[in-house]
Design a protein around this motif. Structure first.
Motif, PDB file in Angstrom:
ATOM      1  N   TRP B 220       0.841  -1.207   0.000  1.00 24.19           N
ATOM      2  CA  TRP B 220       0.000   0.000   0.000  1.00 24.19           C
ATOM      3  C   TRP B 220       0.870   1.248   0.000  1.00 24.19           C
ATOM      4  O   TRP B 220       1.801   1.358   0.790  1.00 24.19           O
ATOM      5  CB  TRP B 220      -0.924  -0.011   1.223  1.00 24.19           C
ATOM      6  CG  TRP B 220      -1.712  -1.276   1.261  1.00 24.19           C
ATOM      7  CD1 TRP B 220      -1.454  -2.395   1.994  1.00 24.19           C
ATOM      8  CD2 TRP B 220      -2.858  -1.591   0.457  1.00 24.19           C
ATOM      9  NE1 TRP B 220      -2.362  -3.387   1.715  1.00 24.19           N
ATOM     10  CE2 TRP B 220      -3.238  -2.911   0.768  1.00 24.19           C
ATOM     11  CE3 TRP B 220      -3.592  -0.886  -0.499  1.00 24.19           C
ATOM     12  CZ2 TRP B 220      -4.324  -3.540   0.164  1.00 24.19           C
ATOM     13  CZ3 TRP B 220      -4.677  -1.513  -1.116  1.00 24.19           C
ATOM     14  CH2 TRP B 220      -5.033  -2.814  -0.773  1.00 24.19           C
ATOM     15  N   VAL B 221       0.567   2.167  -0.904  1.00 23.68           N
ATOM     16  CA  VAL B 221       1.407   3.344  -1.066  1.00 23.68           C
ATOM     17  C   VAL B 221       0.566   4.625  -1.017  1.00 23.68           C
ATOM     18  O   VAL B 221      -0.432   4.750  -1.734  1.00 23.68           O
ATOM     19  CB  VAL B 221       2.184   3.295  -2.401  1.00 23.68           C
ATOM     20  CG1 VAL B 221       3.013   4.561  -2.586  1.00 23.68           C
ATOM     21  CG2 VAL B 221       3.075   2.066  -2.466  1.00 23.68           C
ATOM     22  N   LEU B 222       1.002   5.537  -0.177  1.00 21.49           N
ATOM     23  CA  LEU B 222       0.461   6.895  -0.170  1.00 21.49           C
ATOM     24  C   LEU B 222       1.531   7.778  -0.803  1.00 21.49           C
ATOM     25  O   LEU B 222       2.603   7.982  -0.224  1.00 21.49           O
ATOM     26  CB  LEU B 222       0.170   7.360   1.259  1.00 21.49           C
ATOM     27  CG  LEU B 222      -0.131   8.852   1.442  1.00 21.49           C
ATOM     28  CD1 LEU B 222      -1.367   9.276   0.661  1.00 21.49           C
ATOM     29  CD2 LEU B 222      -0.297   9.186   2.923  1.00 21.49           C
ATOM     30  N   THR B 223       1.252   8.270  -2.004  1.00 23.28           N
ATOM     31  CA  THR B 223       2.230   9.106  -2.693  1.00 23.28           C
ATOM     32  C   THR B 223       1.953  10.577  -2.371  1.00 23.28           C
ATOM     33  O   THR B 223       0.894  11.103  -2.716  1.00 23.28           O
ATOM     34  CB  THR B 223       2.163   8.867  -4.217  1.00 23.28           C
ATOM     35  OG1 THR B 223       2.397   7.479  -4.476  1.00 23.28           O
ATOM     36  CG2 THR B 223       3.215   9.690  -4.947  1.00 23.28           C
ATOM     37  N   LEU B 224       2.900  11.191  -1.704  1.00 18.60           N
ATOM     38  CA  LEU B 224       2.762  12.605  -1.324  1.00 18.60           C
ATOM     39  C   LEU B 224       3.716  13.502  -2.106  1.00 18.60           C
ATOM     40  O   LEU B 224       3.453  14.695  -2.272  1.00 18.60           O
ATOM     41  CB  LEU B 224       3.016  12.775   0.182  1.00 18.60           C
ATOM     42  CG  LEU B 224       2.003  12.109   1.117  1.00 18.60           C
ATOM     43  CD1 LEU B 224       2.425  12.310   2.572  1.00 18.60           C
ATOM     44  CD2 LEU B 224       0.598  12.668   0.907  1.00 18.60           C
ATOM     45  N   GLY B 225       4.828  12.940  -2.551  1.00 18.34           N
ATOM     46  CA  GLY B 225       5.830  13.742  -3.243  1.00 18.34           C
ATOM     47  C   GLY B 225       6.753  14.428  -2.247  1.00 18.34           C
ATOM     48  O   GLY B 225       6.402  14.639  -1.084  1.00 18.34           O
ATOM     49  N   SER B 226       7.925  14.809  -2.723  1.00 21.96           N
ATOM     50  CA  SER B 226       8.962  15.311  -1.819  1.00 21.96           C
ATOM     51  C   SER B 226       8.554  16.612  -1.117  1.00 21.96           C
ATOM     52  O   SER B 226       8.893  16.832   0.050  1.00 21.96           O
ATOM     53  CB  SER B 226      10.271  15.502  -2.579  1.00 21.96           C
ATOM     54  OG  SER B 226      10.061  16.333  -3.694  1.00 21.96           O
ATOM     55  N   ALA B 227       7.808  17.482  -1.790  1.00 22.35           N
ATOM     56  CA  ALA B 227       7.406  18.761  -1.186  1.00 22.35           C
ATOM     57  C   ALA B 227       6.520  18.527   0.043  1.00 22.35           C
ATOM     58  O   ALA B 227       6.674  19.205   1.065  1.00 22.35           O
ATOM     59  CB  ALA B 227       6.672  19.626  -2.204  1.00 22.35           C
ATOM     60  N   ASN B 228       5.605  17.590  -0.065  1.00 18.00           N
ATOM     61  CA  ASN B 228       4.719  17.306   1.075  1.00 18.00           C
ATOM     62  C   ASN B 228       5.430  16.495   2.153  1.00 18.00           C
ATOM     63  O   ASN B 228       5.220  16.735   3.349  1.00 18.00           O
ATOM     64  CB  ASN B 228       3.458  16.573   0.600  1.00 18.00           C
ATOM     65  CG  ASN B 228       2.515  17.490  -0.144  1.00 18.00           C
ATOM     66  OD1 ASN B 228       2.333  18.643   0.244  1.00 18.00           O
ATOM     67  ND2 ASN B 228       1.925  16.987  -1.217  1.00 18.00           N
ATOM     68  N   LEU B 229       6.265  15.549   1.756  1.00 15.81           N
ATOM     69  CA  LEU B 229       7.008  14.751   2.752  1.00 15.81           C
ATOM     70  C   LEU B 229       7.860  15.659   3.638  1.00 15.81           C
ATOM     71  O   LEU B 229       8.007  15.414   4.833  1.00 15.81           O
ATOM     72  CB  LEU B 229       7.883  13.712   2.055  1.00 15.81           C
ATOM     73  CG  LEU B 229       7.145  12.506   1.457  1.00 15.81           C
ATOM     74  CD1 LEU B 229       8.086  11.669   0.596  1.00 15.81           C
ATOM     75  CD2 LEU B 229       6.510  11.658   2.548  1.00 15.81           C
ATOM     76  N   ALA B 230       8.370  16.726   3.038  1.00 15.93           N
ATOM     77  CA  ALA B 230       9.229  17.654   3.789  1.00 15.93           C
ATOM     78  C   ALA B 230       8.457  18.413   4.868  1.00 15.93           C
ATOM     79  O   ALA B 230       9.057  18.974   5.780  1.00 15.93           O
ATOM     80  CB  ALA B 230       9.883  18.638   2.824  1.00 15.93           C
ATOM     81  N   LYS B 231       7.123  18.413   4.783  1.00 14.28           N
ATOM     82  CA  LYS B 231       6.301  19.116   5.786  1.00 14.28           C
ATOM     83  C   LYS B 231       6.022  18.253   7.008  1.00 14.28           C
ATOM     84  O   LYS B 231       5.448  18.735   7.989  1.00 14.28           O
ATOM     85  CB  LYS B 231       4.960  19.539   5.155  1.00 14.28           C
ATOM     86  CG  LYS B 231       5.089  20.484   3.976  1.00 14.28           C
ATOM     87  CD  LYS B 231       3.734  20.666   3.271  1.00 14.28           C
ATOM     88  CE  LYS B 231       3.916  21.345   1.916  1.00 14.28           C
ATOM     89  NZ  LYS B 231       2.669  21.334   1.120  1.00 14.28           N
ATOM     90  N   LEU B 232       6.399  16.959   6.921  1.00 14.41           N
ATOM     91  CA  LEU B 232       6.068  16.019   8.000  1.00 14.41           C
ATOM     92  C   LEU B 232       7.310  15.665   8.812  1.00 14.41           C
ATOM     93  O   LEU B 232       8.399  15.499   8.258  1.00 14.41           O
ATOM     94  CB  LEU B 232       5.469  14.738   7.408  1.00 14.41           C
ATOM     95  CG  LEU B 232       4.169  14.894   6.604  1.00 14.41           C
ATOM     96  CD1 LEU B 232       3.845  13.584   5.881  1.00 14.41           C
ATOM     97  CD2 LEU B 232       3.019  15.300   7.518  1.00 14.41           C
TER      98      LEU B 232
END
Lengths: 58, 248
Positions: B220-232
């Motif tokens: 199972w994959v939730l794709t957020l992309g690097s810009a969103n991952l950087a917010k977490l």
């Protein structure tokens, strides 16, 4: 005082490479606890761009 | 200003026309006639509006399948004034390619609701539209969310999405480059991709993560992309990974 241990397995693609499991693509992958690094491989950036270009959205 | 000579016959003629048009027996002073003419004009417009929207929305009874009710670039802010609540049975192409902007605001202005709780298939419901703001959408009855918001390049705010854990999210948010706010209610049970939604707020991202179903097997994959991952933070990412979801 609270002690929290956070364990995440992170895969990072080498320079010019993109990680994929055949469906998703990214430079960084944070593995879910039921996922395995074996499910992911590297492809070249050029190969990735070709796949994106040929993606036929349905 | 030039003087125009007239007499009572002219006024009586205008008054008779007004009475004929409005179906009333009203009497008019000459000084009231301008307002009377405008009133008749407005009544005519209202009558036309009623007829048009009764025809479009089947007198408010959208019980039959009617695909693409507000689909097409001829629908815009100048003509979208729904007379009834919008309660479609099918969501396919519902607002596809329309040029309406603030859909939530217009519905509020008209005192109307968009109730999509009966819809099971939302295929491309808002695809390619210029909508900027959407009200809460109860999609809990839907299992096909394919391309619902595909290429909604100006969509910035979705008040709430109530989703079904069996729903599939194929290209649902692809090219939604302006999306900032979305609150998810219900459960996300299949892979979903937000990589194009680089403006998502931290609150929205946490709402998405909180909605992820607990998985014990499968991929199972939730794709957020690097810009969103950087917010977490790592702790926030771990909420997803501990539920069995891989973040990309």
């Amino acid at each position: 005082m609270t002690k929290t241990e956070i364990r995440i397995t992170k895969l990072t693609a080498a320079q010019g490479q993109v990680l994929t499991n055949g469906e998703a693509y990214g430079k960084q992958v944070y593995l879910g606890v039921i996922d395995s690094p074996d499910n992911w491989r590297e492809i070249s950036q050029a190969e990735y761009e070709k796949i994106v270009e040929e993606t036929d959205y349905v | 200003m030039a003087k125009v000579m007239t007499d009572s016959v002219h006024y009586e003629s205008i008054a008779d026309s007004l009475r004929q048009t409005t179906g009333s027996a009203d009497k008019y002073m000459p000084s009231q006639m301008a307002a009377g003419i405008m009133g008749a004009f407005d009544a005519g417009k209202q009558s036309q509006w009623n007829m048009l929207w009764d025809a479009i929305m089947n007198g408010g009874h959208l019980t039959q399948e009617k695909m693409g009710l507000f689909c097409g670039n001829h629908w815009n802010d100048a003509n979208f004034y729904p007379k009834y609540d919008i309660v479609p049975i099918t969501g396919t192409y519902l607002f596809k390619d329309c040029r309406i902007t603030d859909l939530k605001g217009r519905l509020e202005e008209m005192g109307r609701k968009l109730d999509v709780s009966l819809v099971t298939n939302f295929y491309a419901a808002f695809q390619g539209s210029t909508i900027t703001r959407l009200p809460a959408l109860d999609m809990s009855g839907a299992t096909n969310l394919t391309q619902v918001f595909f290429s909604c390049g100006e969509l910035a705010h979705i008040e709430k999405l109530i989703v079904n854990k069996d729903a599939t999210f194929s290209s649902t948010f692809t090219y939604c480059r302006s999306l900032e706010d979305v609150t998810i209610e219900g459960t996300i049970g299949s892979n979903v991709d937000f990589q194009y939604c680089t403006k998502l707020t931290h609150e929205s991202l946490m709402s998405i993560i909180d909605a992820l179903e607990e998985k014990t097997s499968g991929s199972w994959v939730l794709t957020l992309g690097s810009a969103n991952l950087a917010k977490l933070t790592d702790a926030e990412k771990a909420i997803a990974t501990q539920k069995g979801w891989t973040l990309v």
